[in-house]
Design a protein around this motif. Structure first.
Motif, PDB file in Angstrom:
ATOM      1  N   ASP A 183      54.231  -0.077  -6.509  1.00 53.00           N
ATOM      2  CA  ASP A 183      54.664   1.225  -7.304  1.00 53.00           C
ATOM      3  C   ASP A 183      54.842   0.076  -8.971  1.00 53.00           C
ATOM      4  N   MET A 184      55.655  -0.999  -8.355  1.00 48.60           N
ATOM      5  CA  MET A 184      55.965  -2.590  -9.166  1.00 48.60           C
ATOM      6  C   MET A 184      55.216  -3.015  -9.609  1.00 48.60           C
ATOM      7  N   PRO A 185      54.075  -3.425  -9.913  1.00 50.21           N
ATOM      8  CA  PRO A 185      52.936  -5.118 -10.134  1.00 50.21           C
ATOM      9  C   PRO A 185      54.132  -5.832 -10.199  1.00 50.21           C
ATOM     10  N   PHE A 186      55.342  -5.855 -11.179  1.00 49.70           N
ATOM     11  CA  PHE A 186      55.663  -6.729 -11.691  1.00 49.70           C
ATOM     12  C   PHE A 186      57.592  -6.086 -12.217  1.00 49.70           C
ATOM     13  N   PRO A 187      58.487  -6.818 -11.316  1.00 50.27           N
ATOM     14  CA  PRO A 187      58.529  -8.546 -11.588  1.00 50.27           C
ATOM     15  C   PRO A 187      58.334  -7.869  -9.399  1.00 50.27           C
ATOM     16  N   VAL A 188      57.628  -9.156  -9.112  1.00 55.74           N
ATOM     17  CA  VAL A 188      57.369  -9.142  -7.665  1.00 55.74           C
ATOM     18  C   VAL A 188      57.861 -10.038  -7.028  1.00 55.74           C
ATOM     19  N   LYS A 189      58.200 -10.501  -5.575  1.00 52.17           N
ATOM     20  CA  LYS A 189      58.965 -11.451  -4.628  1.00 52.17           C
ATOM     21  C   LYS A 189      57.633 -11.983  -4.012  1.00 52.17           C
ATOM     22  N   TYR A 190      57.844 -13.078  -4.271  1.00 56.45           N
ATOM     23  CA  TYR A 190      55.992 -13.299  -3.186  1.00 56.45           C
ATOM     24  C   TYR A 190      56.646 -13.919  -1.840  1.00 56.45           C
ATOM     25  N   GLN A 191      55.806 -13.348  -0.828  1.00 58.44           N
ATOM     26  CA  GLN A 191      55.439 -13.744   0.380  1.00 58.44           C
ATOM     27  C   GLN A 191      54.477 -13.733   0.721  1.00 58.44           C
ATOM     28  N   LYS A 192      53.980 -14.437   1.764  1.00 56.20           N
ATOM     29  CA  LYS A 192      53.153 -14.612   2.552  1.00 56.20           C
ATOM     30  C   LYS A 192      52.670 -13.545   3.680  1.00 56.20           C
ATOM     31  N   GLU A 195      50.161 -12.862   8.181  1.00 61.26           N
ATOM     32  CA  GLU A 195      49.736 -12.010  10.002  1.00 61.26           C
ATOM     33  C   GLU A 195      48.074 -11.229  10.320  1.00 61.26           C
ATOM     34  N   PHE A 196      47.911 -11.652   8.559  1.00 60.25           N
ATOM     35  CA  PHE A 196      46.750 -11.356   8.468  1.00 60.25           C
ATOM     36  C   PHE A 196      44.873 -11.762   8.294  1.00 60.25           C
ATOM     37  N   LYS A 197      44.442 -11.019   9.060  1.00 61.54           N
ATOM     38  CA  LYS A 197      43.357 -11.786   9.059  1.00 61.54           C
ATOM     39  C   LYS A 197      42.581 -12.389   7.506  1.00 61.54           C
ATOM     40  N   ARG A 198      42.590 -11.824   6.615  1.00 63.24           N
ATOM     41  CA  ARG A 198      42.475 -11.453   4.866  1.00 63.24           C
ATOM     42  C   ARG A 198      43.749 -10.918   3.697  1.00 63.24           C
ATOM     43  N   VAL A 199      43.661 -11.735   2.876  1.00 61.60           N
ATOM     44  CA  VAL A 199      44.147 -10.577   2.088  1.00 61.60           C
ATOM     45  C   VAL A 199      43.425 -10.597   0.936  1.00 61.60           C
ATOM     46  N   ILE A 200      43.579  -9.664   0.675  1.00 61.40           N
ATOM     47  CA  ILE A 200      42.777  -9.069  -0.813  1.00 61.40           C
ATOM     48  C   ILE A 200      43.344  -7.923  -1.846  1.00 61.40           C
ATOM     49  N   THR A 201      43.343  -8.450  -3.169  1.00 60.73           N
ATOM     50  CA  THR A 201      44.107  -7.277  -4.373  1.00 60.73           C
ATOM     51  C   THR A 201      42.890  -6.407  -5.174  1.00 60.73           C
ATOM     52  N   LEU A 202      43.068  -4.956  -4.891  1.00 58.88           N
ATOM     53  CA  LEU A 202      41.679  -4.644  -5.502  1.00 58.88           C
ATOM     54  C   LEU A 202      43.004  -3.554  -6.915  1.00 58.88           C
ATOM     55  N   GLU A 203      43.211  -4.668  -7.935  1.00 54.94           N
ATOM     56  CA  GLU A 203      44.134  -3.600  -8.971  1.00 54.94           C
ATOM     57  C   GLU A 203      42.870  -3.545 -10.504  1.00 54.94           C
ATOM     58  N   GLU A 204      43.184  -2.615 -11.056  1.00 56.56           N
ATOM     59  CA  GLU A 204      41.940  -2.857 -12.373  1.00 56.56           C
ATOM     60  C   GLU A 204      43.891  -3.476 -13.716  1.00 56.56           C
ATOM     61  N   PHE A 262      50.652 -13.293  -5.791  1.00 56.37           N
ATOM     62  CA  PHE A 262      50.385 -13.696  -4.669  1.00 56.37           C
ATOM     63  C   PHE A 262      49.111 -14.663  -2.906  1.00 56.37           C
ATOM     64  N   ASP A 263      48.268 -15.206  -4.387  1.00 62.28           N
ATOM     65  CA  ASP A 263      47.247 -15.873  -4.338  1.00 62.28           C
ATOM     66  C   ASP A 263      46.239 -15.405  -3.215  1.00 62.28           C
ATOM     67  N   THR A 264      45.853 -14.454  -3.409  1.00 55.43           N
ATOM     68  CA  THR A 264      44.600 -13.749  -2.682  1.00 55.43           C
ATOM     69  C   THR A 264      43.172 -13.662  -3.253  1.00 55.43           C
ATOM     70  N   GLU A 265      42.067 -13.009  -2.138  1.00 55.36           N
ATOM     71  CA  GLU A 265      40.861 -12.819  -2.728  1.00 55.36           C
ATOM     72  C   GLU A 265      40.889 -11.832  -3.557  1.00 55.36           C
ATOM     73  N   GLY A 266      40.020 -11.802  -3.971  1.00 51.56           N
ATOM     74  CA  GLY A 266      39.915 -11.185  -5.049  1.00 51.56           C
ATOM     75  C   GLY A 266      38.900 -11.248  -6.510  1.00 51.56           C
ATOM     76  N   ARG A 267      39.451 -10.969  -7.876  1.00 47.01           N
ATOM     77  CA  ARG A 267      38.148 -11.510  -8.450  1.00 47.01           C
ATOM     78  C   ARG A 267      37.882 -12.508  -9.154  1.00 47.01           C
ATOM     79  N   ARG A 268      38.633 -13.959  -8.511  1.00 45.69           N
ATOM     80  CA  ARG A 268      38.053 -15.164  -8.399  1.00 45.69           C
ATOM     81  C   ARG A 268      37.408 -16.025  -7.479  1.00 45.69           C
ATOM     82  N   ASN A 269      37.797 -15.398  -6.477  1.00 46.95           N
ATOM     83  CA  ASN A 269      36.339 -15.445  -5.637  1.00 46.95           C
ATOM     84  C   ASN A 269      34.796 -14.591  -5.121  1.00 46.95           C
ATOM     85  N   GLY A 270      35.109 -13.764  -7.030  1.00 46.54           N
ATOM     86  CA  GLY A 270      33.634 -13.206  -6.527  1.00 46.54           C
ATOM     87  C   GLY A 270      33.549 -11.967  -5.876  1.00 46.54           C
ATOM     88  N   LEU A 271      34.789 -11.445  -5.142  1.00 51.11           N
ATOM     89  CA  LEU A 271      34.736 -10.375  -4.399  1.00 51.11           C
ATOM     90  C   LEU A 271      34.572  -8.802  -4.426  1.00 51.11           C
TER      91      LEU A 271
END
Ligand code: SF4
Ligand code: SF4
Ligand code: SF4
Lengths: 600, 157
Positions: free
Chosen positions: A271-280, A283-292, A301-310
Motif C-alpha cells: 500500500d505504501m511502496p516507500f518507505p519500506v524495510k528490506y527483507q530477503k 523462500e521463493f523460486k523467483r521474485v519479480i516486481t510489477l509496478e508503474e 528489493f533487488d528483484t527481477e523486472g525492468r532491469r532484466n528485460g522481463l
C-alpha cells in the motif's frame, strides 16, 4: 451516515480528504488530477464548513500555500499532475525536512501511457527523492481510504504524505461506501501565538544549514519508524513472488483468478511502496516486481523486472502487458496480440477561437517564422503548421527569447513568435518575459486568452471576478501586467474579427522591425466548449458553394476544423452540421471564396 | 458483463455510461468503469470501459468485451479490437430518433433501441432511473426497435 456512491477516483480522493478534515486545499489543474478540487468545492458548498478550497496560479505556489496552512495547524492538501510536481519540487523537498504541523498531503496524479502528458514519470520516485512516504491505491475505494490514511499518518509522524494516483484510478469509477460525515472540526488557525517558545520553533521554520542537518536526521528517524511498521499484504500461495503496488495489483488479481494461478504465484501488495524495510524473500523460486512506471520496489528489493528485460521499460502495464509477462514466465500459453488501428489525431474544437487567430498569424508571418508553442489546447495548432515547439509550461517564451537573441547576435533577420494561453502565461510565462524585456529581445508574444483553463476541463483563472462561492475576487488583467513591465505595443483583438486581427498582426510585424522590445497581441475569445461560451458565441452560419469548391483541400490542411470533411463522391469539401457551431470562421480561409456566410 | 462504449465528444458516450451504471447499481450490482478522453474535446474519441459485477479494475482486455456500443460508425475497426459483438445504430434508426424526439432526448431514444436489441438490462430497470420525459423517449425507441427486431432474423440478440 454510510452511503454507497458511484464516484471517480478523483471524487473519492476529495471525499477522503474533506472527511479527513482538510480545510485548506489548493492545486493547479492538470489531467488526470483536475477533478479533485472541484469536487471538494461542491462538498464545501453543500456542508458549509470554514476553509479555503480553490486553485493557485501554479503548483509551486500551491504547495507552498498548502504547507504554510499546515504550519498554522490547519489540515491541508494540494493536488497536481506529475509534471506539476516538477514545478513544485523545491518546496516539496523542503516540506519533508521542515515537517508539517497539521496533516499535509500532496496528491499527485501520474499518467502511465502517457494519455495526456509530456512524460511517464513515476512520482513515487520523486517521493523517494524527497524522503516523503507515498501511498499508492489499487482501486477507487482505496483512493478514498488512503486519502484518509495519508492524513492520519501525516499527523502521527509529522511528515508530509504523498498520495500517488494514476489515470486509471483517477478517471476510473466505482461504487464505494463513504461516510459523508464532515466533522465540524474546530477551525482554528494559529501562528506565533506563543512567543516564549518561538525561538525553538524558529529552528525548524527558518532553519540555517547547520540546523538542516538535524532536521534531516529527524526526518530519517521518522522514515525508519514508518518503514518498520510498513508491511506488505500477501495474497495467494505460489513459489513465484510478485511485488506490486497501485492499479497493477488489481490487474494481477484478475489475471491470477482468470488463469487459476493461485498456487503458482504469491502476490505481495505494498500500500505504501516507500518507505519500506528490506527483507530477503529467499523462500521463493523467483521474485519479480510489477509496478508503474519505474523501478522502485524492484531496486529496493533487488528483484527481477525492468532491469532484466522481463517488464517493458515504457508504456502502461495494462492487463494485456501483464498477461504477456505471465507467458514469458511460462505460466500461461502465449496469446496472439491484437493490432490496434490508430485513431484520428485530435484537433481543436469546431469554432475554437484559437484556430482562426493562429490561421491569421500564419497568414501574416508566413510559415518561415519560428512558432514556439506551449502547453494547452493550442498545442494542436501544430497540425496546421503554427507550432514548431512544445516543451513544458511557459517554455514558449523562454524558447522565443533565446532563439531570437541568437539570431540577433548573428545579425540575421528571423521572425520569432511565442504562443501561450492565458492560464499558462500566468503559471510560468512571466519570468521568461522579464528576461526578454530586460535583454531587449523583439519577438511577438501571442496570448490566447479564452478566460479559462480550457484543456483540463475549464477551470477558473485569475481573470475571474467571482469565486465559486459567490465571493468577489480581483480580476487579473494580463494587458496591465504587460504594460507594467514596459511593453508599449500591447493590443487586444477578438480573433473572430478576422480583418481587425490581420491588421493588428501586420502592425506588430512592422513594429518588430524597428523595436528592441517584445510586443504582444492578446487574442481574446471565450472557449466555445463551455455552455456560456457556446451560448454567447456569434452565429454566422456558412455554406459551401459546390460549383466554386475545387476540392483543393486547402481548408482541411491549413485550417483543420473537424466539421469540414472531404466528400469522396463529389470530391468537394462539405460541412458536418452535427459538429459545426456556425462560427463562420472558415469563410475567411477558402482561397476560392467557396465558403460564404448565409445572410439572414 | 464487460461493456465498451465508444464515440466522439458530444455524442453522449458519458451519458450512456452513466445511465448503464445507474441501472446496474439500482439492481444492487457493482460497477467499475474507466473513461479515456483524448486531448480534443468536441469531436475527439471518448472511450468508456465498464465491468458490471466482476473484477477489481475497470480495464477490459482486447477481444474480451461482451458488447461494444458504437455511437460513431467510423470507430468500428477500433471497436472490434475489444470484441466481436458490436452494437451500432443504423442510419435509419438515427434518422428516426431525430424525427420522433427533440434533439436533447435522442440519446434516451437510442438507449431504448439498445435495450430492445440486447436485453442487458430489464426495461423496468431503465424506467426506474429515467425522469418522465426521458422515459417517454426511451419507450418510443424501445418499441420502434422491438418491431424491427421481430421482423429481422435476430442477428442482434
Ligand atoms: S476546449 Fe476551448 S480552448 Fe480548447 S480547443 Fe475546445 S474551444 Fe478551443
Ligand atoms: S472549400 Fe475552398 S479551400 Fe476548401 S477544398 Fe473547397 S475550394 Fe479548397
Ligand atoms: S462555421 Fe466553419 S469553421 Fe465554424 S464550426 Fe462550422 S465548419 Fe467549422
Amino acid at each position: 451516515m454510510l452511503k454507497r456512491l458511484y464516484l471517480s477516483g478523483n471524487e473519492a480522493i476529495a471525499y477522503g480528504l474533506i472527511e479527513g478534515g482538510v480545510r485548506f486545499l489548493t492545486g493547479y489543474p492538470g489531467t488526470p488530477s483536475s477533478e479533485i478540487l472541484p469536487t471538494a468545492q461542491k462538498l464545501k458548498l453543500r456542508y458549509k464548513f470554514k476553509g479555503f478550497i480553490d486553485w493557485a496560479v501554479n503548483e509551486k505556489v500551491a504547495l507552498e500555500m498548502a504547507f504554510s496552512a499546515s504550519l498554522c495547524g490547519v489540515k491541508s492538501a494540494v493536488t497536481m499532475k506529475q509534471v506539476g510536481l516538477n514545478v513544485a519540487m523545491d518546496p516539496f523537498l523542503n516540506a519533508a525536512y521542515v515537517g508539517p504541523k497539521a496533516s499535509f498531503v500532496v496528491v499527485v496524479a501520474d499518467d502511465p501511457g502517457p494519455h495526456s502528458s509530456q512524460t511517464e514519470q513515476d512520482s513515487r520516485l520523486a517521493a523517494y527523492l524527497a524522503k516523503v512516504p507515498v501511498l499508492d491505491p489499487s482501486t477507487v475505494e482505496e483512493a478514498y481510504l488512503f486519502a484518509k490514511k495519508a492524513l492520519e499518518l501525516s499527523s502521527e509522524f509529522e511528515i508530509p504524505l504523498m498520495l500517488r494516483t494514476t489515470t486509471r484510478i483517477s478517471h476510473g469509477k466505482s461504487d464505494i461506501v463513504v461516510s459523508e460525515e464532515f466533522p465540524q472540526e474546530e477551525f482554528n488557525p494559529s501562528f506565533k501565538e506563543n512567543l516564549k517558545n518561538w525561538n525553538i520553533e524558529l529552528q525548524r521554520l527558518a532553519a540555517t544549514p547547520k540546523l538542516r542537518h538535524l532536521l534531516h536526521k529527524r526526518l530519517n528517524e521518522k522514515l525508519d519508524a514508518l518503514a518498520e511498521r510498513n508491511k506488505p499484504r500477501f495474497f495467494y500461495q505460489g513459489d513465484i513472488l510478485i511485488l506490486t503496488s497501485g492499479i497493477v495489483f488489481s490487474y494481477l488479481v484478475e489475471l491470477i483468478e482468470e488463469h487459476q494461478l493461485e498456487n503458482k504465484i504469491t502476490l505481495a501488495k505494498f500500500d505504501m511502496p516507500f518507505p519500506v524495510k528490506y527483507q530477503k524473500f529467499s523462500e521463493f523460486k523467483r521474485v519479480i516486481t510489477l509496478e508503474e512506471t519505474s523501478p522502485l520496489l524492484e531496486l529496493f528489493f533487488d528483484t527481477e523486472g525492468r532491469r532484466n528485460g522481463l517488464v517493458p521499460k515504457e508504456g502502461e502495464l495494462t492487463p494485456e502487458v501483464c498477461e504477456k509477462i505471465f507467458s514469458r514466465l511460462g505460466l500461461i500459453p502465449e496469446k496472439k496480440s491484437i493490432a490496434i488501428p490508430p485513431l484520428k489525431r485530435p484537433s481543436l474544437c469546431p469554432g475554437c477561437g484559437h484556430r482562426i487567430g493562429l490561421f491569421a498569424l500564419k497568414k501574416v508571418f508566413g510559415k518561415k517564422a519560428i512558432f514556439c508553442g506551449d502547453i494547452g489546447c493550442y498545442t494542436l495548432a501544430l497540425n496546421f503548421g503554427v507550432t514548431d515547439t512544445v516543451f513544458c509550461m511557459g517554455a514558449s517564451l523562454s524558447f522565443a527569447t533565446a532563439i531570437k537573441k541568437l539570431f540577433d547576435e548573428k545579425e540575421k533577420q528571423r521572425e520569432v513568435v511565442g504562443i501561450i494561453g492565458d492560464s499558462t502565461f500566468l503559471h510560468s510565462g512571466i519570468p521568461p518575459l522579464i528576461d526578454a524585456y530586460h535583454y531587449r529581445v523583439p519577438f511577438l508574444l501571442i496570448i490566447l486568452d479564452n478566460e479559462t483553463v480550457g484543456m483540463t476541463g475549464n477551470q477558473k483563472t485569475p481573470a475571474h471576478r467571482v469565486s465559486y462561492e459567490g465571493k468577489p475576487l480581483n480580476p487579473v488583467k494580463i494587458e496591465k501586467i504587460l504594460e507594467g513591465l514596459g511593453l508599449d505595443f500591447v493590443k487586444v483583438v477578438d480573433p473572430y474579427d478576422y480583418k481587425e486581427t490581420l491588421q493588428v498582426l501586420k502592425e506588430a510585424k512592422e513594429y518588430l522591425k524597428i523595436s528592441d522590445k517584445p510586443c504582444a497581441v492578446i487574442m481574446r475569445h471565450p472557449c466555445v466548449y463551455t455552455r456560456e461560451g457556446l451560448l454567447n458565441n456569434p452565429k454566422r452560419p456558412v455554406q459551401i458553394l459546390e460549383e466554386k469548391c475545387t476540392g483543393c483541400k486547402f481548408c482541411l490542411s491549413e485550417f483543420e476544423c473537424p466539421a469540414l470533411y472531404f466528400d469522396e463522391s463529389s470530391e468537394k469539401v462539405c460541412i458536418d452540421k452535427t459538429l459545426c457551431i456556425d462560427c463562420g470562421c472558415c469563410q475567411f480561409v477558402c482561397p476560392k471564396k467557396a465558403i460564404l456566410e448565409v445572410k439572414a | 458483463m464487460k461493456l465498451v462504449i465508444l464515440g466522439k465528444g458530444g455524442q453522449g458516450v458519458l451519458f450512456f455510461s452513466k445511465i448503464l451504471a445507474q441501472m446496474a447499481l439500482n439492481e444492487g450490482r457493482s460497477v467499475k468503469a474507466t473513461e479515456i478522453k483524448g486531448m480534443a474535446k468536441k469531436g475527439g474519441v471518448v472511450e468508456v470501459q465498464m465491468k458490471i459485477d466482476e473484477g477489481l479494475s475497470p480495464l477490459i482486455k482486447r477481444g474480451e468485451a461482451d458488447l461494444v456500443i458504437l455511437l460513431s460508425p467510423d470507430l468500428e475497426e477500433y471497436g472490434k479490437t475489444f470484441g466481436q459483438k458490436i452494437l451500432k445504430f443504423t442510419e435509419e434508426e438515427i434518422k428516426k430518433a431525430f424525427e420522433k424526439v427533440p434533439q436533447r432526448l435522442v440519446n434516451t431514444y437510442l438507449l431504448g433501441v439498445l435495450l430492445a436489441r440486447h436485453k442487458i438490462f430489464d426495461k423496468k430497470t431503465a424506467l426506474k432511473v429515467l425522469d418522465e420525459e426521458n422515459k417517454k423517449s426511451f419507450l418510443k425507441g424501445y418499441e420502434d426497435a422491438e418491431k424491427n427486431v421481430q421482423s429481422q432474423d435476430g442477428d442482434f440478440t
